[in-house]
Scaffold this motif. Structure first.
Motif, short mmCIF file in Angstrom:
data_model
loop_
_atom_site.label_atom_id
_atom_site.label_comp_id
_atom_site.label_asym_id
_atom_site.label_seq_id
_atom_site.Cartn_x
_atom_site.Cartn_y
_atom_site.Cartn_z
N MET A 89 -1.48 7.61 8.65
CA MET A 89 -0.64 6.76 7.46
C MET A 89 0.76 7.08 7.55
SD MET A 89 -3.44 7.17 4.47
CE MET A 89 -5.20 6.74 4.63
N GLN A 110 5.10 5.10 7.71
CA GLN A 110 5.93 3.97 7.66
C GLN A 110 6.98 4.16 8.86
OE1 GLN A 110 7.37 3.10 3.75
NE2 GLN A 110 9.63 2.70 4.73
N ASP A 150 -7.66 4.78 8.45
CA ASP A 150 -8.99 5.81 8.08
C ASP A 150 -9.54 5.14 9.37
OD1 ASP A 150 -10.84 7.28 7.37
OD2 ASP A 150 -11.56 5.73 5.92
N ASN A 206 -1.91 2.18 7.44
CA ASN A 206 -2.85 3.29 7.00
C ASN A 206 -4.27 3.57 7.53
OD1 ASN A 206 -0.95 3.30 4.71
ND2 ASN A 206 -1.69 1.43 4.45
N PRO A 243 -0.11 5.02 0.43
CA PRO A 243 -1.23 6.18 0.56
C PRO A 243 -0.84 7.47 -0.09
CG PRO A 243 -0.21 5.62 2.50
CD PRO A 243 0.30 4.69 1.79
N ASN A 260 -9.90 1.35 3.00
CA ASN A 260 -10.31 2.81 3.17
C ASN A 260 -11.27 3.10 2.40
OD1 ASN A 260 -7.61 2.29 4.01
ND2 ASN A 260 -7.37 4.35 4.30
N TYR A 296 0.74 -1.22 -0.12
CA TYR A 296 0.08 0.06 -0.05
C TYR A 296 0.83 1.14 0.12
CZ TYR A 296 -3.32 -3.32 1.91
OH TYR A 296 -4.29 -4.45 1.91
N SER A 323 -0.22 -3.99 9.73
CA SER A 323 0.78 -3.41 9.27
C SER A 323 1.66 -4.35 8.20
CB SER A 323 2.04 -3.21 10.31
OG SER A 323 1.57 -2.36 11.26
N PHE A 343 -5.53 13.12 5.59
CA PHE A 343 -4.28 12.57 5.97
C PHE A 343 -3.42 13.39 4.99
CE2 PHE A 343 -5.79 9.95 2.22
CZ PHE A 343 -4.76 9.80 1.57
#
Length: 590
Positions: free
Chosen positions: A513, A515, A478, A476, A141, A344, A139, A378, A249
């Motif tokens: 969101m 890393q 939401d 991520n 985002p 999402n 993913y 994750s 975000f």
């Protein structure tokens, strides 16, 4: 559309319907037992289906709705782009612009020939642990387009000819995918599942005759349509509108509003879902693909009216989904990024659609389900000191709470709306064996489900970190501002959140969101989203409230203050009970 009744013997119709479902279940079992990554072999984030030669979904058994309802778009693309395909061919597709869901879902399509004629297509779609993204996650985002996303895109690419791999494609994947042996193992599992379906379909044709199978297809789809027509005819005529929004975000500081209009016409026995009145695609990875927009609108409808109705193209004839090009929940144009099309906004479409039906009156519609793809979901990656090699895998250890319905409480192991409870929760122990990660706990989150006559399911909290070497974790969220909504007076579910816990125990809230790089001794803590409740909480039966408290789903304070139930006695000595007189008085005072 066909209004004719079946001319096939009903017993044979039922036998063949179960025969096709059994083939899909065998495909599913093959993938579950032979997949290499835990996202496939434990969490079961994959789907199998059989599609007819004229691109109608025939059987999908326990496939994820977000994966398969639009499979007809992929088989149509296969026929269009490879008009000379032959027996023994297989195709790899993950192109979101021609009918796939998103790049992370690799689909193997095998055309099935009987007596030299294409009759069916076997499809096996699986979420990959890695697809070559520019970041170690499936993913992305914040990707502005597919170039920044970076995933390998196989636009209906032939991967087998005469039952033999085309090595050029395999080499390409091995060069760009971070853990190539893991990907190749998953590829073989998908291919094996599709080839098993090919064999079983040929056996069915030999047993019953291809003409009988063709007759079955027509009559089964017509039967399914009649079942759906009957279900719609019981609904009141209405046009209802639902609204919601993806949380803010990154560059989307106001979030993404979502509007859905649902028109129920019981006289025509149709339901139309209109998604056209929404904003254009955004420069981020959350845009829906066409397949996902269709899948999720249909899922929202079937969650409300689909009980007992077969899930196939016959049923879908009665559901219209209106989309437009370059719409964030419509038909994206290349190079729009659809990296997160299966989560999402996908969950928002399902939730808003099923919730809109509650406007028809008490007894209709559903609350919204928790939809937080947070810490427990994750994608973790790094180097494994035990092997000296790299690893990457999506965790599915947390779960969101399911929505309450007019008749039932929410499902605790719901996972997320787009998975419909069909994605399994990972085994923490297996993840610890396969990857250098250590979990401290996975727990039920008390009071996280929305209160109601029927209670939304609780969510979970999770805490984990690396064992010996740094590890990245990408997630991520939401639902950190706008939780799952209750219906008909039911309460909302809990929001999602994640915290980085330092080596000294300090907690720092992360971006929704993110890393993160987790160093040894650091941990990631996450809370997921609870499901919404249905109906006023004070209408819930007191004995159910007592049970919820004893199970840890609600606190004693919530039982008294939200549900209006008074207890007497002590849970420690098994004397806890409902004080019925005090409960009636408290509820009457409200």
């Amino acid at each position: 559309m066909s209004g004719a009744t079946s001319t096939m013997d009903p017993a044979l119709l039922a036998v063949l319907a179960n025969r096709f479902d059994a083939i899909v279940r065998e495909m599913t079992n093959t993938l579950l037992r032979t997949g290499r990554s835990t996202v496939m072999s434990v969490a079961r984030d994959f789907s199998c289906a059989i599609v007819t030669a004229d691109d109608q979904l025939l059987s999908s058994a326990e496939a994820l709705p977000v994966h398969v309802f639009g499979t007809h778009l992929q088989t149509a693309a296969m026929r269009r782009m490879h008009p000379d395909f032959a027996e023994g061919d297989a195709f790899l597709d993950n192109d979101p612009y021609i009918g796939n869901t998103h790049h992370a879902d690799h689909t193997i399509l095998v055309p099935v020939f009987i007596d030299g004629e294409h009759v069916f297509t076997a499809a096996a779609k699986a979420h990959q642990a890695d697809t070559g993204n520019s970041i170690p996650s499936t993913y992305h985002p914040l990707a502005k387009d597919i170039y920044e996303e970076g995933a390998l895109c196989f636009s209906m690419t032939q991967i087998q000819r005469d039952h033999t791999d085309i090595d050029d494609v395999i080499r390409m994947c091995r060069r760009r995918i971070r853990v190539p042996d893991q990907w190749y193992g998953d590829y073989l599992a998908m291919l094996g599942a599709a080839r098993i379906a090919e064999r079983r379909l040929k056996e069915a044709a030999a047993r019953y005759g291809v003409d009988t199978l063709r007759q079955f297809v027509g009559e089964w789809l017509d039967y399914s349509e009649r079942r759906m027509r009957a279900a719609i005819a019981k609904l009141p005529a209405a046009t209802v509108e639902g609204e919601g929004a993806h949380d803010p975000f990154g560059p989307l500081t106001e979030g993404v509003p979502v509007k859905i209009k649902v028109t129920v016409d019981p006289a025509a026995e149709t339901i139309e879902v209109d998604l056209r009145d929404n904003i254009d695609c955004v420069p981020a990875g959350i845009n829906q693909s066409e397949a996902c927009a269709i899948n999720n609108a249909i899922t929202g409808v079937l969650n409300v009216v689909g009980s007992g109705v077969p899930v196939n193209s016959g049923t879908f004839r009665r559901i219209g989904v209106q989309l437009r090009e370059n719409c964030v929940v419509g038909i994206p144009l290349h190079p729009t990024c659809c990296s997160m099309a299966t989560t999402n906004l996908a969950d928002r479409i399902i939730n808003i659609t099923q919730h809109a039906f509650s406007e028809l009156g008490d007894g209709y519609g559903l609350a919204q389900g928790g939809a937080v793809t947070g810490a427990g979901f994750s994608v973790v990656a790094g180097q494994d000191p035990r092997t000296g090699g790299g690893y990457i895998n999506q965790l599915i250890v947390g779960t969101n709470g399911g929505p309450a319905t007019p008749r039932t409480d929410g499902w605790v192991t719901y996972n997320a709306p787009c998975g419909a409870g069909l994605v399994y929760r990972d085994s923490i122990e297996l993840n610890e064996l396969k990857y250098p990660v250590m979990f401290r706990y996975l727990r039920i989150a008390t009071d996280s489900g929305g209160a109601g006559r029927r209670r939304g399911a609780v969510s979970t909290t999770v805490e984990f970190g690396p064992r010996e070497a740094p590890m990245t974790a990408a997630f991520n969220i939401d639902g950190h501002e706008r939780p799952a909504r209750g219906a008909r007076g039911g309460g909302d579910g809990s929001v999602g959140v994640a915290y980085l816990i330092g080596t000294d125990g300090t907690r720092t809230r992360t971006e929704p969101m993110a890393q993160l790089e987790l160093r040894p001794g650091e941990r990631l803590y996450g809370e997921h989203g609870g499901g919404g409740g249905y109906g006023p909480p004070i209408e819930r039966e007191p004995d159910r409230v007592l049970h919820d408290y004893l199970e840890g789903y609600i606190s004693r304070a919530a039982a008294e203050d939200v549900y209006g139930v008074v207890f007497t006695g002590d849970p420690g000595d098994d004397t806890l009970a409902v004080d019925e007189e005090a409960t009636r008085a408290r509820r009457a005072a409200r």
